[in-house]
Design a protein around this motif. Sequence first.
Motif, short mmCIF file in Angstrom:
data_model
loop_
_atom_site.label_atom_id
_atom_site.label_comp_id
_atom_site.label_asym_id
_atom_site.label_seq_id
_atom_site.Cartn_x
_atom_site.Cartn_y
_atom_site.Cartn_z
N THR B 9 0.84 -1.20 0.00
CA THR B 9 0.00 0.00 0.00
C THR B 9 0.87 1.24 0.00
O THR B 9 1.85 1.32 0.73
CB THR B 9 -0.91 0.01 1.23
OG1 THR B 9 -0.09 -0.23 2.36
CG2 THR B 9 -1.98 -1.05 1.14
N SER B 14 -3.65 7.88 -0.85
CA SER B 14 -4.89 7.12 -1.05
C SER B 14 -4.94 6.66 -2.49
O SER B 14 -4.52 7.37 -3.41
CB SER B 14 -6.10 7.98 -0.73
OG SER B 14 -6.30 8.93 -1.74
N SER B 15 -5.37 5.42 -2.70
CA SER B 15 -5.39 4.87 -4.06
C SER B 15 -6.76 4.26 -4.37
O SER B 15 -7.55 4.00 -3.47
CB SER B 15 -4.29 3.84 -4.23
OG SER B 15 -4.62 2.66 -3.52
#
Lengths: 95, 95, 95, 95, 95, 95, 95
Positions: B9, B14-15
């Motif tokens: 991650t 933020s993805s």
Amino acid sequence: MSSAAAPPTGGGVSSILPLELIDRCIGSSIWVVMKTNREFVGTLLGFDDYVNMVLDDVTEFETTPEGRKKTKLGQTLLNGNNICILIPGGEGPEA
Amino acid sequence: MSSAAAPPTGGGVSSILPLELIDRCIGSSIWVVMKTNREFVGTLLGFDDYVNMVLDDVTEFETTPEGRKKTKLGQTLLNGNNICILIPGGEGPEA
Amino acid sequence: MSSAAAPPTGGGVSSILPLELIDRCIGSSIWVVMKTNREFVGTLLGFDDYVNMVLDDVTEFETTPEGRKKTKLGQTLLNGNNICILIPGGEGPEA
Amino acid sequence: MSSAAAPPTGGGVSSILPLELIDRCIGSSIWVVMKTNREFVGTLLGFDDYVNMVLDDVTEFETTPEGRKKTKLGQTLLNGNNICILIPGGEGPEA
Amino acid sequence: MSSAAAPPTGGGVSSILPLELIDRCIGSSIWVVMKTNREFVGTLLGFDDYVNMVLDDVTEFETTPEGRKKTKLGQTLLNGNNICILIPGGEGPEA
Amino acid sequence: MSSAAAPPTGGGVSSILPLELIDRCIGSSIWVVMKTNREFVGTLLGFDDYVNMVLDDVTEFETTPEGRKKTKLGQTLLNGNNICILIPGGEGPEA
Amino acid sequence: MSSAAAPPTGGGVSSILPLELIDRCIGSSIWVVMKTNREFVGTLLGFDDYVNMVLDDVTEFETTPEGRKKTKLGQTLLNGNNICILIPGGEGPEA
């Protein structure tokens, strides 16, 4: 394209799974476009996990350099790996 | 391309996962470019783990040596293996 | 090419795993060359185990017999199976 | 070609596993020939189980109908599925 | 072509498994015909479960529209997925 | 095409499994048609789960734009993935 | 196309699974259209999970630039991966 995880469910939006759509077609007409130059219209008799499909009362449309060739076939089994598009109720490329 | 391990991650970034993006499209318009000479624009009704997709109110764009051919279709199921690009909200190659 | 066994670690040599490289790109620009005649430059929003990728603010470069065609797209999902080369920070075929 | 069973070991003959060969290249130059019309020479930074590879200081050689096109790239990730031949220490098609 | 079940053993007939044949070649010359327009002759140093192969003292034969091109290479790794035919002791297409 | 389930057995009809047919050929002549422009006739020495095959006393038939090219080979290993048709006892395309 | 989940059963509609259709053909004539330019008509002797098929008393139809070539073969094994369409009772492209 594939995914290891199950697709998240659309919150509050009802959706149709692809296999549900196929299952609803059993006994009805379906138009199948193969990856190659062939298309089929017939009555869907059944399918399996690999979306191999059994059709009946089939019309095959083959696109050749000389134009489109139309052939009547009886029960026909299509390899799911070669299927590109399914159109429930579709009447084929001449409709 | 694939990976046995889950993607690390991005620390603090933020993805958006690809399937999240598709899931958000349910009920909305999507533009699908196939590996072959076909593209589809329609309302996304559903999809499964293999990104097989069900579209409704579909316009098919087929590129042929004679130019682009446009066809109206109803509910259509696309084989996920043949899908190359998905563009949520996209209006197709003529937009 | 694939291997059942994990790759042996290079003794004393620090190495970068391919997915680490992609993960570091989240939020930044990336150039993606597909197996077909298409290339994409955009901001990487996310990816999954199959290296399906979500890009934003995308420029698509399509090589056709008439030359290169450039198209602006919004959020776009690319099928990992069709990706050939990834170049973090790359500005595309015209840079 | 693949095999369910581990390869029998050559009695008394020392052998080099393919991944050992790649691992020894980390930090050194490698020449990668893709299945398509592209070849890459660069410093190997890392690889994974699928032989996806990260190269740095890359020169790309693309064979086109107009001749060979040479492009300088920074860090580049190659999809292992598209790799055909690896030549450690190789200097590319112009050497 | 593949089979979930192990092949039945030929009653009373001695047989050679494909991997046995390759294993016997370690340290000896082998001719490898790829699926593409490339062939390789070299000394087999090793191979793995995917029949990825490491050759040494390699001669590459590339068939191009201008005729056959012959290149000398050192250690070379061939992707097993692209291998079509293996001929132990073979001296290549010019023998 | 593949199936997760074992094929149902034809009630009262004796059938021959594909691998049984190959196994009966060990020590005898077999004609192998590849997916590419190559065909092989030789004595079957062995095969494995992936239908990789070892032939001996091989004649290779290669179809080229200049006509059919015939080459004598010794022991030869064929990648099962590339095999299209097997004809036990077959004498090749010139018979 | 494939599905991890078993297909839902069509409520109240009887369906035919693809493998049931093949199984019913054992001992009878079947027409097999390959992905390539070959078609086969023969008596089905057996098949396996991968829909590799054994035919007997086979007529092969090969479409070449010079027209259709017809060849008589004995027992023949077809690689299931290369099969596109199966037509039970079919008499081939000349019927």
